[in-house]
Design an enzyme around this catalytic site. Structure first.
Site, mmCIF file in Angstrom:
data_model
loop_
_atom_site.group_PDB
_atom_site.id
_atom_site.type_symbol
_atom_site.label_atom_id
_atom_site.label_comp_id
_atom_site.label_asym_id
_atom_site.label_seq_id
_atom_site.Cartn_x
_atom_site.Cartn_y
_atom_site.Cartn_z
ATOM 1 N N HIS A 62 -15.451 1.377 -0.917
ATOM 2 C CA HIS A 62 -14.917 0.104 -1.187
ATOM 3 C C HIS A 62 -16.222 -0.756 -0.858
ATOM 4 O O HIS A 62 -17.126 -0.540 -0.503
ATOM 5 C CB HIS A 62 -14.113 -0.225 0.274
ATOM 6 C CG HIS A 62 -12.541 0.384 -0.169
ATOM 7 N ND1 HIS A 62 -11.349 -0.278 -0.085
ATOM 8 C CD2 HIS A 62 -12.103 1.707 -0.518
ATOM 9 C CE1 HIS A 62 -10.389 0.353 -0.507
ATOM 10 N NE2 HIS A 62 -10.774 1.759 -0.747
ATOM 11 N N HIS B 254 -15.605 7.750 -2.517
ATOM 12 C CA HIS B 254 -14.718 6.625 -2.686
ATOM 13 C C HIS B 254 -15.132 5.454 -1.993
ATOM 14 O O HIS B 254 -14.942 5.509 -0.695
ATOM 15 C CB HIS B 254 -13.320 7.293 -2.415
ATOM 16 C CG HIS B 254 -12.117 6.234 -2.360
ATOM 17 N ND1 HIS B 254 -11.208 6.226 -3.447
ATOM 18 C CD2 HIS B 254 -11.871 5.168 -1.695
ATOM 19 C CE1 HIS B 254 -10.402 5.270 -3.342
ATOM 20 N NE2 HIS B 254 -10.538 4.767 -2.224
ATOM 21 N N ASN C 45 -11.793 -1.772 -3.832
ATOM 22 C CA ASN C 45 -12.589 -0.816 -4.376
ATOM 23 C C ASN C 45 -13.915 -1.448 -5.032
ATOM 24 O O ASN C 45 -13.891 -2.342 -5.372
ATOM 25 C CB ASN C 45 -12.001 0.125 -5.051
ATOM 26 C CG ASN C 45 -10.821 0.758 -4.744
ATOM 27 O OD1 ASN C 45 -9.720 0.680 -5.111
ATOM 28 N ND2 ASN C 45 -10.920 1.915 -3.931
ATOM 29 N N CYS D 62 -8.423 -9.432 -1.372
ATOM 30 C CA CYS D 62 -7.764 -10.618 -0.863
ATOM 31 C C CYS D 62 -7.778 -11.776 -1.652
ATOM 32 O O CYS D 62 -9.040 -12.267 -2.093
ATOM 33 C CB CYS D 62 -8.019 -10.995 0.430
ATOM 34 S SG CYS D 62 -7.671 -12.358 1.208
ATOM 35 N N ARG E 8 -3.754 3.218 -8.905
ATOM 36 C CA ARG E 8 -3.191 3.578 -7.814
ATOM 37 C C ARG E 8 -3.541 2.840 -6.581
ATOM 38 O O ARG E 8 -2.870 2.063 -6.107
ATOM 39 C CB ARG E 8 -3.521 5.183 -7.710
ATOM 40 C CG ARG E 8 -2.626 5.832 -6.479
ATOM 41 C CD ARG E 8 -3.153 5.694 -5.020
ATOM 42 N NE ARG E 8 -4.533 5.968 -4.756
ATOM 43 C CZ ARG E 8 -5.093 5.638 -3.474
ATOM 44 N NH1 ARG E 8 -4.664 5.031 -2.564
ATOM 45 N NH2 ARG E 8 -6.463 5.962 -3.393
ATOM 46 N N ASP E 9 -4.947 2.751 -6.316
ATOM 47 C CA ASP E 9 -5.411 2.062 -4.946
ATOM 48 C C ASP E 9 -5.156 0.369 -5.210
ATOM 49 O O ASP E 9 -5.071 -0.134 -4.347
ATOM 50 C CB ASP E 9 -6.916 2.515 -4.934
ATOM 51 C CG ASP E 9 -7.389 2.426 -3.338
ATOM 52 O OD1 ASP E 9 -6.525 1.580 -2.686
ATOM 53 O OD2 ASP E 9 -8.358 2.782 -3.013
#
Lengths: 317, 317
Positions: free
Chosen positions: B213, B211, B253, B244, B17-18
Site C-alpha cells: 500500500h 502487495h 494500494n 480516503c 477486488r482491493d
C-alpha cells in the site's frame, strides 16, 4: 527521538523557494517567517528560503532578502537561497546566506528557456560568481544545481555523459558542490544510482545532493537509489506545494514529511520531528487557504509503535 | 512497446477486488466487466477480479462469480480472486479461478479483527482448502497472502521472525506460494529487502509476490527494495481507488500506472501499455463518478522520448 547533533541525512527544505515560486499567489512575508520558524522548530536544519530574481519575473520572491535576514536569527539553521545569475548572487551574498545554489541546465534548450542563456554564458557567469565568492564570501557554500539532469521536457532523454560533462564544467568553474535535479520527474532508480555513483567518483567531495520531483510518483524510489549511491543530502518541500491543483497527488518536489518518515523508518537520523512538521502544515494552510497540499504521512500519521532512528541504530544497520 | 511473451515482471491488478471493496459504493457488474476488459486490452495479464465473501459483509463483491465467468473469456488472462475461508474457496474453485489468495494475518489481533479466527483456526482452514485444491483443483495456484506482514495497526511493529514463522506455517499447510502484504503502510525498504530475501531462502520457489500500500508514500521505494530481493510479482490498483476522499494522495494500494512506469523505465518489461492503461481510467471515472482516483503518471503522462523496456534491454541491464 534522538537529539542528533549531526544528522545522518540532511533534509533540505525547499518549499519556501521551489514550492512558493510554483504557485501564482504570493505568501505574505510575515507568513513566510512564521512558516520558516515552525520548520526550524520541527528540527529542519537547512531551508532554501527564497530566490534572488527580478521581482518583475517572480513577485513571489520579492522579499527574499528580508526572509533571509529573519532566517539568519534561527540558531543552527543553514540559510540557503537560489540565484540565477551574477546580480542575484551578489544580492544573496550581501544578504548573508550560508549556501547559494546556481541553477545550471544540462540541456541548452532548457537553459535558454529557463535563464535565456547558452551554456557558454552560464559558465562565464558561474566563474564570475565563484570568483566573487572566493574573494569576498569564502564562508558561503556555493552549489551548482544541475537542472534536467535526468531528462528534459524540451530535449527529451539526457545521457549520463551529458550530465557528467556539465557537472565537471561546473566544478571547473569553481563551485564547492554539484547537485543533481530531476526537474521534470524523468529519473528512474537505476539511472539515479549510476549518475550519483559517477558523480562521486569523478567529483569526490564536490559531489552534492539530490533534488527530486515526484511528478510520476517515483520520487522516494529514487531517494532509495540515491542512498545506495551514497547521497546524504535531499531536497524536499513541505506539503508538496506547487503541485497542480487539478491533479491529486501530482506534487512538485518530493514531500518533506514522507521523505523524513522514509529515512527515519530506514534507520537514518534526520533530526526532524515528523509530528511537529505535520503541525507546521497549519501555517501554510492558513497563509494559502485553499491551496492544495500533498503528502501521505500528514494524512496517515506515523505507524503505531514507530520509533525514530538513533545514531546507534544507524551504526548498527 | 515490445510484445513480450513472458513479461519480466508480473503486475497483478487488484483494483476490482482491493479497490472496490474499500469504497462504500458498489460498481455495477456491467461496469466491472468493461473495466476488466479494458485492463486486459492494455496488456494486464493477471487481475484479482473479486472476493468470495458473504454478500451481507461485502455487497460490493456479491457478483464475483459472474465477474470471474466474464474474465475467463479474456485470452491469456490469469483470473485471480480472494477468499477468506473454506466456503469462499469452494465457491472460487467452482467458479473456475486460475489463482486463489487466502489472507492470513501475521498477528492474531488482526486475524481476529479481519476474519474472526485465531491462528489455529486459520491454519486448520488453510489445510482444508489446500487439500481440496490438491484433490479436485490441482491446476489452481493457491496463495497465502500474509496480511500485516510488515507492521499492524492493532499490534504495532511485527518482527521478521513472526512473519517468517507464519509464512512457514502457511507453506506447511500446503499452499503453492506465500506473498507478503503491507496492509497498512508500515513497510520500509530495508525491512522489505530483508523479509523477501529470507522468504526466498526459506521457502524457495514457494516465495511469492509483494502487495504494497502507499499509505505513507513509500510504496514504490518498497517496490525497488523488493526487486533487489528478487521479487517479480507486484500487486497494484488502477487509479489507486480506495484512498480516503479527504486525503489527497493517501491512496490504498500502489497505483498500477505509476508502478508500470517505474518498472518499464528501469528496463523491466511488463507487457502493459501505460497509455492504454490511462485510457482505461475513463471506465472507472464513468462508473464511479466523483470517486477520487489517484496516481501521478495518469496526470503527468509519459516523459518525452520515453521508451518501453524490451526483453533485450532487460538482459543487457
Amino acid at each position: 527521538m534522538s537529539a542528533a547533533a549531526s544528522p545522518a541525512m540532511l533534509v533540505s527544505e525547499v518549499g519556501p523557494r521551489d514550492g512558493l515560486q510554483s504557485i501564482q499567489r504570493t505568501m505574505p512575508t510575515a507568513d513566510k517567517l512564521r512558516w520558516i520558524t515552525a520548520l526550524h522548530a520541527a528540527g529542519v536544519r537547512e531551508i532554501e528560503v527564497g530566490s534572488f530574481v527580478p521581482p518583475a519575473l517572480l513577485p513571489q520572491m520579492a522579499d527574499t532578502a528580508e526572509v533571509v535576514a529573519h532566517a539568519l536569527t534561527l540558531p543552527g539553521l543553514i540559510v540557503a537561497a537560489l540565484a540565477p545569475n551574477l546580480r542575484g548572487a551578489q544580492a544573496a551574498f550581501a544578504a548573508g546566506v550560508h549556501k547559494l545554489t546556481i541553477p545550471v541546465s544540462v540541456t541548452e534548450a532548457h537553459s535558454l528557456a529557463n535563464v535565456r542563456k547558452t551554456h557558454e554564458q552560464v559558465f562565464t557567469d558561474l566563474a564570475a560568481i565563484s570568483a566573487l565568492k572566493r574573494e569576498q564570501y569564502p564562508q558561503v557554500e556555493l552549489e551548482a544545481g544541475l537542472s534536467v539532469a535526468f531528462g528534459c521536457t524540451l530535449a527529451g532523454p539526457v545521457s549520463d555523459d551529458d550530465t557528467l560533462h556539465i557537472a565537471e564544467r561546473a566544478a571547473a568553474a569553481g563551485v564547492d558542490v554539484v547537485g543533481l535535479s530531476d526537474t521534470s520527474g524523468y529519473a528512474e532508480p537505476r539511472q539515479v544510482r549510476r549518475l550519483f555513483t559517477r558523480l562521486a567518483s569523478e567529483l569526490g567531495n564536490r559531489a552534492g545532493g539530490a533534488h527530486f520531483h515526484n511528478t510520476r510518483g517515483q520520487g522516494l524510489a529514487n531517494v532509495l537509489a540515491a542512498i545506495e549511491a551514497g547521497v546524504t543530502t535531499f531536497d524536499a518541500s513541505r506539503g508538496g506545494i506547487g503541485g497542480c491543483p487539478y491533479a491529486p497527488g501530482a506534487s512538485g518536489n518530493i514531500v518533506t514529511e514522507d521523505l523524513v518518515f522514509l529515512l527515519e523508518a530506514m534507520g537514518f537520523s534526520t533530526g526532524i520531528d515528523v509530528e511537529r512538521l505535520i503541525a507546521a502544515r497549519r501555517v501554510v494552510q492558513e497563509a494559502l487557504a485553499g491551496e492544495p497540499l500533498y503528502g501521505m504521512v500528514a494524512e496517515a500519521g506515523l505507524p503505531k509503535g514507530f520509533t525514530y532512528a538513533t545514531q546507534q541504530a544507524l551504526t548498527a544497520a
